[in-house]
Scaffold this active site. Structure first.
Site, PDB file in Angstrom:
ATOM      1  N   SER A  20       0.830  -1.217   0.000  1.00 14.57           N
ATOM      2  CA  SER A  20       0.000   0.000   0.000  1.00 14.57           C
ATOM      3  C   SER A  20       0.858   1.259   0.000  1.00 14.57           C
ATOM      4  CB  SER A  20      -0.872   0.043   1.261  1.00 14.57           C
ATOM      5  OG  SER A  20      -1.880  -0.908   1.191  1.00 14.57           O
ATOM      6  N   ARG A  24       1.618   4.371  -3.131  1.00 19.43           N
ATOM      7  CA  ARG A  24       1.437   5.800  -2.848  1.00 19.43           C
ATOM      8  C   ARG A  24       2.741   6.565  -3.014  1.00 19.43           C
ATOM      9  NH1 ARG A  24      -2.358   2.809  -0.416  1.00 19.43           N
ATOM     10  NH2 ARG A  24      -4.330   3.748   0.275  1.00 19.43           N
ATOM     11  N   GLY A  91      -6.142  -3.451  -7.710  1.00 22.98           N
ATOM     12  CA  GLY A  91      -7.243  -2.511  -7.451  1.00 22.98           C
ATOM     13  C   GLY A  91      -6.716  -1.175  -6.967  1.00 22.98           C
ATOM     14  N   ARG A 119     -14.217  -6.206 -10.762  1.00 25.54           N
ATOM     15  CA  ARG A 119     -14.348  -5.510  -9.461  1.00 25.54           C
ATOM     16  C   ARG A 119     -15.047  -4.151  -9.610  1.00 25.54           C
ATOM     17  NH1 ARG A 119      -8.838  -6.022  -6.293  1.00 25.54           N
ATOM     18  NH2 ARG A 119     -10.140  -5.125  -4.653  1.00 25.54           N
ATOM     19  N   ASP A 319      -7.547  -7.166   4.916  1.00 25.80           N
ATOM     20  CA  ASP A 319      -6.707  -8.082   4.135  1.00 25.80           C
ATOM     21  C   ASP A 319      -6.343  -9.349   4.907  1.00 25.80           C
ATOM     22  OD1 ASP A 319      -6.789  -6.414   1.965  1.00 25.80           O
ATOM     23  OD2 ASP A 319      -4.923  -5.383   2.443  1.00 25.80           O
ATOM     24  N   LYS A 346     -13.087  -8.537  -3.416  1.00 26.04           N
ATOM     25  CA  LYS A 346     -11.617  -8.461  -3.460  1.00 26.04           C
ATOM     26  C   LYS A 346     -11.098  -9.257  -4.666  1.00 26.04           C
ATOM     27  CE  LYS A 346     -11.074  -5.758   0.024  1.00 26.04           C
ATOM     28  NZ  LYS A 346     -10.512  -4.431  -0.161  1.00 26.04           N
ATOM     29  N   ARG A 350     -13.677 -13.563  -1.392  1.00 20.58           N
ATOM     30  CA  ARG A 350     -12.891 -14.179  -0.304  1.00 20.58           C
ATOM     31  C   ARG A 350     -13.738 -14.882   0.745  1.00 20.58           C
ATOM     32  NH1 ARG A 350      -7.986  -9.706   0.202  1.00 20.58           N
ATOM     33  NH2 ARG A 350      -6.829 -10.525  -1.596  1.00 20.58           N
ATOM     34  N   ARG A 392      -3.753 -13.675  -1.473  1.00 18.98           N
ATOM     35  CA  ARG A 392      -3.922 -13.850  -0.019  1.00 18.98           C
ATOM     36  C   ARG A 392      -4.584 -15.187   0.323  1.00 18.98           C
ATOM     37  NH1 ARG A 392      -1.736  -9.097   1.684  1.00 18.98           N
ATOM     38  NH2 ARG A 392      -2.405  -7.272   0.522  1.00 18.98           N
TER      39      ARG A 392
HETATM   40  C1  S3P Z   1      -5.689  -0.869   0.084  1.00 19.35           C
HETATM   41  C2  S3P Z   1      -6.891  -0.776   0.700  1.00 19.35           C
HETATM   42  C3  S3P Z   1      -7.761  -1.940   0.965  1.00 19.35           C
HETATM   43  C4  S3P Z   1      -7.017  -3.252   0.829  1.00 19.35           C
HETATM   44  C5  S3P Z   1      -6.113  -3.303  -0.350  1.00 19.35           C
HETATM   45  C6  S3P Z   1      -5.119  -2.157  -0.341  1.00 19.35           C
HETATM   46  C7  S3P Z   1      -4.934   0.368  -0.146  1.00 19.35           C
HETATM   47  O1  S3P Z   1      -8.816  -1.867   0.047  1.00 19.35           O
HETATM   48  O2  S3P Z   1      -7.916  -4.331   0.786  1.00 19.35           O
HETATM   49  O3  S3P Z   1      -5.396  -4.535  -0.357  1.00 19.35           O
HETATM   50  O4  S3P Z   1      -3.732   0.303  -0.433  1.00 19.35           O
HETATM   51  O5  S3P Z   1      -5.536   1.444  -0.024  1.00 19.35           O
HETATM   52  P1  S3P Z   1     -10.139  -1.034   0.401  1.00 19.35           P
HETATM   53  O6  S3P Z   1      -9.712   0.094   1.262  1.00 19.35           O
HETATM   54  O7  S3P Z   1     -10.707  -0.559  -0.875  1.00 19.35           O
HETATM   55  O8  S3P Z   1     -10.998  -2.007   1.154  1.00 19.35           O
END
Ligand code: S3P
Length: 433
Positions: A20, A24, A91, A119, A319, A346, A350, A392
């Site tokens: 994550s 960013r 995603g 998704r 997660d 997801k 899941r 996962r």
């Molecule tokens: C993530 C947020 C989560 C998580 C994903 C990574 C992120 O999704 O499940 O693996 O990096 O912002 P959501 O916040 O959409 O549930």
């Protein structure tokens, strides 16, 4: 992948960079003025998808070992891509980048693999359209074509789903809006974007009711960033060590952001021997070490009938929920997970993929629309398992297989590369048979 049962986990592990945070860091560095060096960038396929999309937008990025060096394009330096932007399985790449693309004066199309193509994207289409961008999709699913608008209109957006990806998408769109963009978050989700904004010197306010505000348009300077080890990847090793008696595991340099550590807190509250030492903030994120001693006793008297995980705990465990269900098979009383219908949206459904694999291993499971209940103190048996293409799920059931009686086989285990390519090699080095 064939997995034979393990006696215990023993050793030290250093985790690859957090997925994550890596997404960013790369996106912020691409929008900054100047050159940023990101160290310990996640080696995962998902984070490579983010780099590949940024390159197609004209950003120059070099890799040096586990570091990436990004020449920021500045607030108006991204270029129209000549081709669609392929996000693979990611995603986060699609939803967070969409916020950036909505504020550009060109059109672009985001695509993904079969899983990502099914998704939901309506959750980002809605706020971005309110801000004045034009988005086309296949009934709210990818491919997603974005005709940007510069500047965007600022909005106040109350998030209908608890999602850090949606929050980040709107905040990043806010960088290119004329005026104050507000995002109202009722349930806490991971706050890496807020921390990254601060690190790059972008003024952002957070009020007591959870409203985040940014005054756009914003331009900011490059800054080096160091990515802590991925606590969500560490969770698989931690769970394995916690479930196998006499284990001894030390995980070093791992991110301890409080919006991400609920899994460890939960295992501790279930009586597992886990020590967490916070070693301070490395830049913008807390970092430290986690020590685990295998102490799970299936003979201990059950303090409660069943542990219930629901409500605002869900977003903080999102997660780790399949893994928590696996752990639930071993603890007294079992576990019930509710209010978690987001899990069906997801990389795989899941709830369904966890239930199918648990049943294959002989667990007593009940499936609900919004979760599942699993009975505790179950000796899992070796089985033919399936990742259903979901990283996962592959890792959660590799851990389950270590605790089983008899050998297991996981079809589609290569999916682990999406977030943790070294998973099986690292696990192998820690396992004692
Ligand atoms: C993530 C947020 C989560 C998580 C994903 C990574 C992120 O999704 O499940 O693996 O990096 O912002 P959501 O916040 O959409 O549930």
């Amino acid at each position: 992948m064939k997995i034979t049962p393990a006696r215990r986990i023993n050793g030290r592990a250093q985790l690859p960079g957090d997925k994550s945070i890596s997404h960013r860091a790369a996106i912020f560095a691409a929008l900054a003025n100047g050159t940023s060096r990101i160290t310990n960038y996640a080696p995962s396929e998902d984070c490579a998808s983010t780099l590949s999309c940024l390159r197609k937008l004209g950003v120059s990025i070099q890799s040096e070992g586990s570091a990436v060096i990004v020449q920021g394009a500045g607030e108006s330096g991204l270029r129209a891509p000549s081709d669609s932007l392929y996000c693979g399985n990611s995603g986060s790449t699609m939803r967070i980048l969409a916020g950036v693309l909505a504020g550009q004066d060109f059109s672009s199309t985001l695509t993904g693999d079969d899983s990502l193509s099914s998704r939901p994207m309506q959750r980002i289409i809605e706020p971005l359209q309110m801000m004045g961008a034009v988005l086309e999709s296949e009934n709210g699913k990818p491919p997603l074509t974005i005709k940007g608008r510069k500047p965007l209109k600022p909005i106040r957006y109350e998030m209908p789903v608890a999602s850090a990806q949606v929050k980040s998408c709107v905040l990043l769109a806010g960088l290119n809006a004329q005026g104050r963009t507000e995002v109202v978050e009722r349930e806490l989700t991971r706050d890496h974007t807020e921390r990254m904004l601060k690190w790059f010197g972008v003024p952002m306010e957070k009020s007591d009711d959870g409203t985040l505000s940014i005054d756009g348009p914003v331009s900011f300077s490059a800054r080096d960033a160091s990515v802590p080890g991925d606590i969500s990847s560490a969770a698989f090793l931690i769970a394995a060590a916690a479930m196998l008696p006499d284990s001894n595991l030390e995980v070093e340099g791992v991110g301890l952001n409080p919006t991400r550590t609920m899994f460890v807190t939960m295992l501790r509250s279930l009586g597992m021997e886990i020590e967490v030492s916070n070693e301070g903030e490395e830049g913008f994120e807390p970092i430290g070490r986690v020590r685990v001693k295998g102490s799970l006793s299936t003979e201990a008297p059950s303090p409660v009938d069943s542990t219930m995980v629901r409500g605002n705990l869900i977003a903080q465990l999102i997660d780790e929920l399949p893994l928590l269900a696996v752990v639930g098979t071993q603890i007294a009383g079992g576990i019930e997970i509710r209010d978690a219908s987001e899990l069906r949206r997801k990389e795989s459904d899941r709830i369904s993929t966890t239930v199918k694999n648990l049943q294959a291993m002989g667990a007593e499971v009940e499936e609900f629309a919004d979760g599942l209940r699993v009975q505790g103190r179950t000796q899992l048996r070796g089985a033919k398992l399936n990742s259903y293409g979901d990283h996962r799920i592959a890792m959660a059931f590799a851990v389950a297989a270590l605790t089983a009686s008899g050998d297991s086989e996981i079809a589609g285990a290569e999916a682990v590369a999406v977030s943790f390519p070294e998973f099986f090699t690292l696990l192998e080095s820690l396992v004692e048979k």
